[in-house]
Design an enzyme around this catalytic site. Structure first.
Site, PDB file in Angstrom:
ATOM      1  N   SER A  82       0.796  -1.106   0.038  1.00 18.24           N
ATOM      2  CA  SER A  82      -0.155   0.091  -0.026  1.00 18.24           C
ATOM      3  C   SER A  82       0.924   1.393  -0.243  1.00 18.24           C
ATOM      4  O   SER A  82       0.313   2.446   0.117  1.00 18.24           O
ATOM      5  CB  SER A  82      -0.836  -0.076   0.999  1.00 18.24           C
ATOM      6  OG  SER A  82      -0.226  -0.105   2.417  1.00 18.24           O
ATOM      7  N   THR A 184      -1.625   3.544   4.230  1.00 12.96           N
ATOM      8  CA  THR A 184      -0.833   4.756   4.495  1.00 12.96           C
ATOM      9  C   THR A 184       0.472   4.464   5.441  1.00 12.96           C
ATOM     10  O   THR A 184       0.392   3.575   6.515  1.00 12.96           O
ATOM     11  CB  THR A 184      -1.319   5.863   4.821  1.00 12.96           C
ATOM     12  OG1 THR A 184      -2.464   6.228   4.033  1.00 12.96           O
ATOM     13  CG2 THR A 184      -0.572   7.107   5.045  1.00 12.96           C
ATOM     14  N   THR A 202       1.983   6.974   0.442  1.00 16.36           N
ATOM     15  CA  THR A 202       0.995   5.994   0.425  1.00 16.36           C
ATOM     16  C   THR A 202       0.739   5.850  -1.294  1.00 16.36           C
ATOM     17  O   THR A 202       1.162   6.891  -2.046  1.00 16.36           O
ATOM     18  CB  THR A 202      -0.519   6.337   0.691  1.00 16.36           C
ATOM     19  OG1 THR A 202      -1.371   5.323   0.482  1.00 16.36           O
ATOM     20  CG2 THR A 202      -1.177   7.668  -0.015  1.00 16.36           C
ATOM     21  N   ARG A 212      -7.387   9.780  -8.793  1.00 11.43           N
ATOM     22  CA  ARG A 212      -7.875  10.044  -7.325  1.00 11.43           C
ATOM     23  C   ARG A 212      -6.940  10.546  -6.434  1.00 11.43           C
ATOM     24  O   ARG A 212      -5.672   9.683  -6.448  1.00 11.43           O
ATOM     25  CB  ARG A 212      -8.654   8.747  -6.917  1.00 11.43           C
ATOM     26  CG  ARG A 212      -9.338   8.698  -5.409  1.00 11.43           C
ATOM     27  CD  ARG A 212      -8.322   8.234  -4.446  1.00 11.43           C
ATOM     28  NE  ARG A 212      -9.108   7.916  -3.074  1.00 11.43           N
ATOM     29  CZ  ARG A 212      -8.244   7.755  -2.049  1.00 11.43           C
ATOM     30  NH1 ARG A 212      -7.000   7.482  -2.131  1.00 11.43           N
ATOM     31  NH2 ARG A 212      -8.734   7.875  -0.834  1.00 11.43           N
ATOM     32  N   VAL A 213      -7.159  11.465  -5.676  1.00 14.43           N
ATOM     33  CA  VAL A 213      -6.056  11.826  -4.593  1.00 14.43           C
ATOM     34  C   VAL A 213      -6.736  11.737  -3.286  1.00 14.43           C
ATOM     35  O   VAL A 213      -7.874  12.083  -3.045  1.00 14.43           O
ATOM     36  CB  VAL A 213      -5.717  13.104  -4.931  1.00 14.43           C
ATOM     37  CG1 VAL A 213      -4.603  13.719  -3.625  1.00 14.43           C
ATOM     38  CG2 VAL A 213      -4.881  13.326  -6.140  1.00 14.43           C
ATOM     39  N   GLY A 214      -6.051  11.039  -2.391  1.00 13.38           N
ATOM     40  CA  GLY A 214      -6.759  11.090  -1.086  1.00 13.38           C
ATOM     41  C   GLY A 214      -6.244  11.945  -0.002  1.00 13.38           C
ATOM     42  O   GLY A 214      -5.735  13.158  -0.470  1.00 13.38           O
ATOM     43  N   ASP A 215      -6.195  11.916   1.246  1.00 15.61           N
ATOM     44  CA  ASP A 215      -5.848  12.846   2.194  1.00 15.61           C
ATOM     45  C   ASP A 215      -4.189  12.937   2.429  1.00 15.61           C
ATOM     46  O   ASP A 215      -3.865  13.767   2.738  1.00 15.61           O
ATOM     47  CB  ASP A 215      -6.421  12.414   3.489  1.00 15.61           C
ATOM     48  CG  ASP A 215      -5.949  11.120   4.066  1.00 15.61           C
ATOM     49  OD1 ASP A 215      -6.057   9.952   3.523  1.00 15.61           O
ATOM     50  OD2 ASP A 215      -5.248  11.108   5.197  1.00 15.61           O
ATOM     51  N   THR A 235      -4.499   7.801   8.774  1.00 10.83           N
ATOM     52  CA  THR A 235      -4.652   6.731   7.844  1.00 10.83           C
ATOM     53  C   THR A 235      -6.167   6.318   7.515  1.00 10.83           C
ATOM     54  O   THR A 235      -6.931   6.451   8.494  1.00 10.83           O
ATOM     55  CB  THR A 235      -3.754   5.289   8.466  1.00 10.83           C
ATOM     56  OG1 THR A 235      -3.871   4.390   7.600  1.00 10.83           O
ATOM     57  CG2 THR A 235      -4.320   4.821   9.613  1.00 10.83           C
ATOM     58  N   GLY A 236      -6.273   5.516   6.502  1.00  9.84           N
ATOM     59  CA  GLY A 236      -7.587   5.216   6.207  1.00  9.84           C
ATOM     60  C   GLY A 236      -8.350   5.652   5.192  1.00  9.84           C
ATOM     61  O   GLY A 236      -7.672   6.072   4.012  1.00  9.84           O
ATOM     62  N   HIS A 237      -9.624   6.005   5.121  1.00  5.68           N
ATOM     63  CA  HIS A 237     -10.401   6.407   4.174  1.00  5.68           C
ATOM     64  C   HIS A 237     -10.343   7.833   3.807  1.00  5.68           C
ATOM     65  O   HIS A 237     -10.833   8.640   4.585  1.00  5.68           O
ATOM     66  CB  HIS A 237     -11.881   6.043   4.443  1.00  5.68           C
ATOM     67  CG  HIS A 237     -12.586   6.167   3.237  1.00  5.68           C
ATOM     68  ND1 HIS A 237     -13.092   7.311   2.486  1.00  5.68           N
ATOM     69  CD2 HIS A 237     -13.212   4.941   2.662  1.00  5.68           C
ATOM     70  CE1 HIS A 237     -13.879   6.885   1.667  1.00  5.68           C
ATOM     71  NE2 HIS A 237     -14.117   5.545   1.574  1.00  5.68           N
ATOM     72  N   GLY A 238      -9.455   8.154   2.774  1.00  7.88           N
ATOM     73  CA  GLY A 238      -9.067   9.659   2.764  1.00  7.88           C
ATOM     74  C   GLY A 238      -9.993  10.530   2.714  1.00  7.88           C
ATOM     75  O   GLY A 238      -9.981  11.625   3.163  1.00  7.88           O
TER      76      GLY A 238
END
Length: 330
Positions: A82, A184, A202, A212-215, A235-238
């Site tokens: 990941s 992450t 990450t 797509r870009v997360g947090d 960490t987790g669902h951005g």
């Protein structure tokens, strides 16, 4: 005249008492042992990353150098699916990487949707130190990385490619808590000089939409450092972390007087509230925070059980089970 002299004498003594006693009291009460140096990082791969960071911290080095070195180890490990090399690809079969870094002076650097470069955290630091910008994305980030001497290489390992081709049979996007959401490495550190820094890197959600870009690369969401107060990373669902600017929220809660543990708990519960207010289920949403304050106190909290983090200080390197809102899920 006598009454005036008596008044001034009383005032002088009172002022003397006020000027002396508080200083004495403060000097007595301020003898607080600070737990430094210390480094925290997310998930079990944080143990090895912490060892790298500790090599710098234990020799009086800067927290910024420590967090960069620590997460680079995870970025280069193809078995960690990941982060970095060997990370799970997006739905188009491309490994795109996100990272950010922040130092004690509020200098920041970030890259997003970066392809073919093994160490996005170092590219993010170069953005911070060598450009007038704080964030580069996509092709622009790649061009900049190459200008800094970073070589392009294929980051899609045979194992990741096999998983992607298997996923294509159904093309069903259904993140699994603590697996696809286990995405992450975030690292925060307090060095021997009492300065804080943090890093986050990450490959993002497995089989995400391309682009797509997360947090993780977003300062304030995936990572935040305030050298007067503390640091936090997520960490987790951005998408859910971005919605609350989660890491900044944790630090601001510490500013208000909350311990790192309590700040993480309040921030997670706010995400839960926002999620439920939108009529969404928590079943497939995992978010976890770790936090560290200027005294070297630390804490962590997550939605689902199964989240852990690594802590390295003078007592040694250990993996700690994060407290959670819901029972263990993985």
């Amino acid at each position: 005249m006598g009454s005036r002299r008596s008044f001034l004498q009383k005032l002088g003594l009172g002022t003397l008492a006020v000027s002396v006693l508080p200083k004495f009291a403060i000097s007595e009460s301020s003898i607080i042992k600070i737990n430094k140096p210390i480094v925290l990082s997310t998930w079990d791969f944080g143990l090895k990353a912490n060892e790298e960071a500790w090599q710098i911290l234990s020799n009086g080095g800067r927290a910024l150098d420590a967090v960069e070195k620590g997460v680079r180890l995870t970025e280069a490990d193809p078995s960690e699916r990941s982060v970095g090399y060997g990370g799970r690809p997006d739905r188009d079969g491309k490994v795109t990487l996100d990272a950010c870094i922040m130092d004690e002076h509020a200098n920041i650097g970030s890259v997003a949707a970066l392809q073919n470069i093994k160490h996005p955290i170092s590219v993010a630091r170069a953005v911070m130190e060598k450009t007038p910008h704080v964030m580069l994305v996509g092709e622009g980030a790649l061009q900049f990385a190459k200008s800094q001497g970073y070589k392009e290489e294929n980051l899609l390992t045979e194992e990741s490619e096999k998983e992607w081709k298997e996923w294509l049979k159904t093309s069903k996007y259904e993140p699994i808590v603590n697996i696809e959401n286990h995405d992450t490495i975030g690292m925060i550190a307090l060095d021997a000089n009492g300065n804080l820094s943090g890093a986050c890197t990450t490959s993002g959600m497995a089989f995400k939409m391309h682009g797509r870009v997360g947090d993780s690369p977003i300062i304030g969401a995936g990572l935040y450092v305030d050298n007067e107060i503390g640091a936090a990373t997520a960490t987790g669902h951005g998408e859910e972390v971005i919605r609350t600017v989660g890491s900044h929220l944790v630090v601001e809660l510490m500013r208000q007087g909350h311990s790192p543990q309590k700040a993480c708990e309040v921030a997670v519960k706010r995400i839960i509230k926002f999620t439920q207010n939108r009529g969404k289920s928590l079943d497939n949403i995992q978010v976890g925070f770790i936090a560290l304050n200027k005294r070297g106190e630390y804490g962590a909290y997550c939605i689902h059980g199964g989240f852990n983090y690594a802590k390295y200080d003078a007592k040694g390197n250990e993996l700690i089970k994060g407290k959670s809102y819901l029972k263990s899920n993985g």
